[in-house]
Design a protein around this motif. Structure first.
Motif, PDB file in Angstrom:
ATOM      1  N   UNK A 140      14.221  -3.551   3.147  1.00 39.48           N
ATOM      2  CA  UNK A 140      14.453  -4.292   1.910  1.00 39.48           C
ATOM      3  C   UNK A 140      13.705  -5.623   1.917  1.00 39.48           C
ATOM      4  N   UNK A 141      13.770  -6.333   3.024  1.00 42.05           N
ATOM      5  CA  UNK A 141      13.079  -7.618   3.136  1.00 42.05           C
ATOM      6  C   UNK A 141      11.564  -7.438   3.060  1.00 42.05           C
ATOM      7  N   UNK A 142      11.063  -6.379   3.680  1.00 45.16           N
ATOM      8  CA  UNK A 142       9.618  -6.124   3.646  1.00 45.16           C
ATOM      9  C   UNK A 142       9.143  -5.811   2.224  1.00 45.16           C
ATOM     10  N   UNK A 143       9.973  -5.102   1.467  1.00 41.45           N
ATOM     11  CA  UNK A 143       9.599  -4.782   0.087  1.00 41.45           C
ATOM     12  C   UNK A 143       9.550  -6.048  -0.761  1.00 41.45           C
ATOM     13  N   UNK A 144      10.529  -6.932  -0.583  1.00 43.97           N
ATOM     14  CA  UNK A 144      10.487  -8.212  -1.281  1.00 43.97           C
ATOM     15  C   UNK A 144       9.219  -8.977  -0.893  1.00 43.97           C
ATOM     16  N   UNK A 145       8.908  -8.977   0.399  1.00 41.30           N
ATOM     17  CA  UNK A 145       7.726  -9.687   0.870  1.00 41.30           C
ATOM     18  C   UNK A 145       6.444  -9.097   0.315  1.00 41.30           C
ATOM     19  N   UNK A 146       6.413  -7.773   0.160  1.00 49.27           N
ATOM     20  CA  UNK A 146       5.233  -7.119  -0.397  1.00 49.27           C
ATOM     21  C   UNK A 146       4.905  -7.649  -1.782  1.00 49.27           C
ATOM     22  N   UNK A 147       5.942  -7.860  -2.597  1.00 49.50           N
ATOM     23  CA  UNK A 147       5.719  -8.375  -3.953  1.00 49.50           C
ATOM     24  C   UNK A 147       5.018  -9.736  -3.901  1.00 49.50           C
ATOM     25  N   UNK A 148       5.472 -10.597  -3.008  1.00 52.07           N
ATOM     26  CA  UNK A 148       4.850 -11.923  -2.892  1.00 52.07           C
ATOM     27  C   UNK A 148       3.415 -11.807  -2.384  1.00 52.07           C
ATOM     28  N   UNK A 149       3.175 -10.897  -1.456  1.00 50.39           N
ATOM     29  CA  UNK A 149       1.820 -10.712  -0.942  1.00 50.39           C
ATOM     30  C   UNK A 149       0.881 -10.209  -2.037  1.00 50.39           C
ATOM     31  N   UNK A 150       1.377  -9.321  -2.890  1.00 51.15           N
ATOM     32  CA  UNK A 150       0.562  -8.823  -4.002  1.00 51.15           C
ATOM     33  C   UNK A 150       0.205  -9.970  -4.944  1.00 51.15           C
ATOM     34  N   UNK A 151       1.188 -10.824  -5.228  1.00 58.93           N
ATOM     35  CA  UNK A 151       0.939 -11.937  -6.147  1.00 58.93           C
ATOM     36  C   UNK A 151      -0.001 -12.976  -5.547  1.00 58.93           C
ATOM     37  N   UNK A 152      -0.100 -12.994  -4.223  1.00 61.59           N
ATOM     38  CA  UNK A 152      -1.037 -13.890  -3.544  1.00 61.59           C
ATOM     39  C   UNK A 152      -2.370 -13.200  -3.265  1.00 61.59           C
ATOM     40  N   UNK A 153      -2.527 -11.962  -3.780  1.00 64.43           N
ATOM     41  CA  UNK A 153      -3.741 -11.164  -3.590  1.00 64.43           C
ATOM     42  C   UNK A 153      -4.001 -10.854  -2.122  1.00 64.43           C
ATOM     43  N   UNK A 154      -2.954 -10.821  -1.313  1.00 58.57           N
ATOM     44  CA  UNK A 154      -3.084 -10.496   0.112  1.00 58.57           C
ATOM     45  C   UNK A 154      -2.859  -8.993   0.274  1.00 58.57           C
ATOM     46  N   UNK A 155      -3.853  -8.222  -0.121  1.00 51.90           N
ATOM     47  CA  UNK A 155      -3.654  -6.783  -0.224  1.00 51.90           C
ATOM     48  C   UNK A 155      -3.544  -6.073   1.121  1.00 51.90           C
ATOM     49  N   UNK A 156      -4.294  -6.503   2.122  1.00 49.98           N
ATOM     50  CA  UNK A 156      -4.193  -5.828   3.423  1.00 49.98           C
ATOM     51  C   UNK A 156      -2.794  -5.987   4.021  1.00 49.98           C
ATOM     52  N   UNK A 157      -2.256  -7.222   4.139  1.00 49.48           N
ATOM     53  CA  UNK A 157      -0.883  -7.342   4.644  1.00 49.48           C
ATOM     54  C   UNK A 157       0.140  -6.679   3.730  1.00 49.48           C
ATOM     55  N   UNK A 158      -0.106  -6.692   2.428  1.00 48.78           N
ATOM     56  CA  UNK A 158       0.820  -6.039   1.500  1.00 48.78           C
ATOM     57  C   UNK A 158       0.863  -4.537   1.764  1.00 48.78           C
ATOM     58  N   UNK A 159      -0.299  -3.964   2.010  1.00 47.01           N
ATOM     59  CA  UNK A 159      -0.380  -2.533   2.312  1.00 47.01           C
ATOM     60  C   UNK A 159       0.395  -2.217   3.590  1.00 47.01           C
TER      61      UNK A 159
END
Length: 329
Positions: free
Chosen positions: A91-110
């Motif tokens: 759950x925490x990782x999914x929340x974090x993914x959203x923030x990474x996407x908004x920061x255009x950090x696609x590799x860590x988001x993936x």
């Protein structure tokens, strides 16, 4: 192809994961008073460190501080990992993914979304696994890898469809429809968007219903059913105006501009007004979504107005915007 709102992420797309259970204390208290009983006052339950970190991350995210929200969600993920709670870690990782996407950090988001799905499946939680798959679809979409995006979106629909969370099902279907449009699978996109409209209405979510009408309208535009498309896109616009959805109105304005271009006698001046209003909007979702498509639309409008030099500049900007998206991974 058409642009998708990272709201599917936007994602962009996290589906309001945090949920809780309310007790019947208030109802019991009223019953006890009627009976003349003395009810001891209960001490409030102190939130765990994990819950505190999640709450902090959501607060920072909602205020647009995505870097700070990512730090808070990272702490929550670490706490869950240390306690061996795969569900909470996912759950925490999914929340974090959203923030990474908004920061255009696609590799860590993936990486975050893939890890979240594995953890969710290990915890036998198809719902969370479906949310992670939807995030993966959003990431691949924003990078222009529509084939991978479609596979993830289909998986997301499959995993969340049995959930009582109708809003999550609607979001998955909307994301799927947008990707099917990009893949030129127009008939399938119409089916997905139709289902999304019905599910969004069931969820009593006008914002999601508007988004579903958007992609229904775009599907019809691509089939050259301009009149029917106008009806669908106007429904989306009307809903957003009614609920004062400032964020979503930018997408409606972009689609209204595209609609003007498809009319038998294209209204270029009206289209330019719509697209300029979209770019001037404070919408966060519009700003973090791939810009190459609305820039391309503006180029087409300027070309139709005979402003060739300006149109050429916009087309160059659209190409550069598309390149920038693919170079961030």
């Amino acid at each position: 192809p058409t642009r998708r709102s990272s709201d599917l992420s936007g994602p962009a797309l996290v589906f309001g994961l945090a949920s809780g259970f309310r007790t019947l204390n208030a109802l019991c208290f009223l019953h006890a008073c009627v009976q003349g009983a003395i009810v001891p006052q209960q001490q409030p339950v102190r939130p765990s460190a994990f819950e505190t970190a999640i709450a902090e991350g959501k607060k920072e995210r909602d205020e647009g501080h995505f870097g700070e929200s990512l730090k808070a969600f990272g702490r929550a993920s670490q706490l869950a990992h240390e306690s061996g709670n795969a569900h909470d870690e996912a759950k925490a990782l999914i929340f974090g993914t959203e923030s990474e996407i908004r920061l255009f950090q696609y590799r860590p988001a993936l990486e975050s979304a893939q890890q979240a799905r594995q953890l969710a499946l290990s915890a036998n939680d198809n719902f969370l696994a479906g949310l992670a798959a939807n995030d993966l679809a959003t990431i691949y979409t924003q990078l222009g890898d529509f084939s991978s995006a479609e596979k993830e979106a289909a998986d997301s629909v499959r995993l969340v469809k049995g959930s009582p969370r109708a809003d999550a099902v609607a979001k998955a279907l909307i994301n799927y429809a947008s990707i099917q449009i990009a893949q030129e699978e127009i008939g399938e996109a119409e089916k997905s968007s139709d289902r999304a409209v019905a599910v969004a209405q069931k969820a009593r979510s006008p914002a999601l219903e508007a988004l579903a009408w958007d992609y229904r309208g775009i599907s019809l535009l691509l089939e050259k059913e301009t009149s029917k498309a106008e009806t669908a896109l106007n429904k989306a616009l009307k809903i957003r105006l009614k609920i004062h959805d400032v964020d979503g109105l930018a997408l409606s304005r972009e689609h209204q501009a595209e609609l003007e271009l498809h009319k038998p006698h294209a209204a270029y001046s009206a289209a330019l007004k719509w697209i300029d209003e979209a770019f001037a909007s404070p919408s966060a979702s519009f700003k973090i979504s791939p810009q190459y498509y609305p820039i391309h639309i503006k180029g087409r409008i300027l070309l139709g107005l005979g402003r060739r030099r300006e149109a050429l500049a916009e087309f160059h900007r659209a190409v550069e915007a598309a390149k920038d998206r693919k170079s961030v991974v």
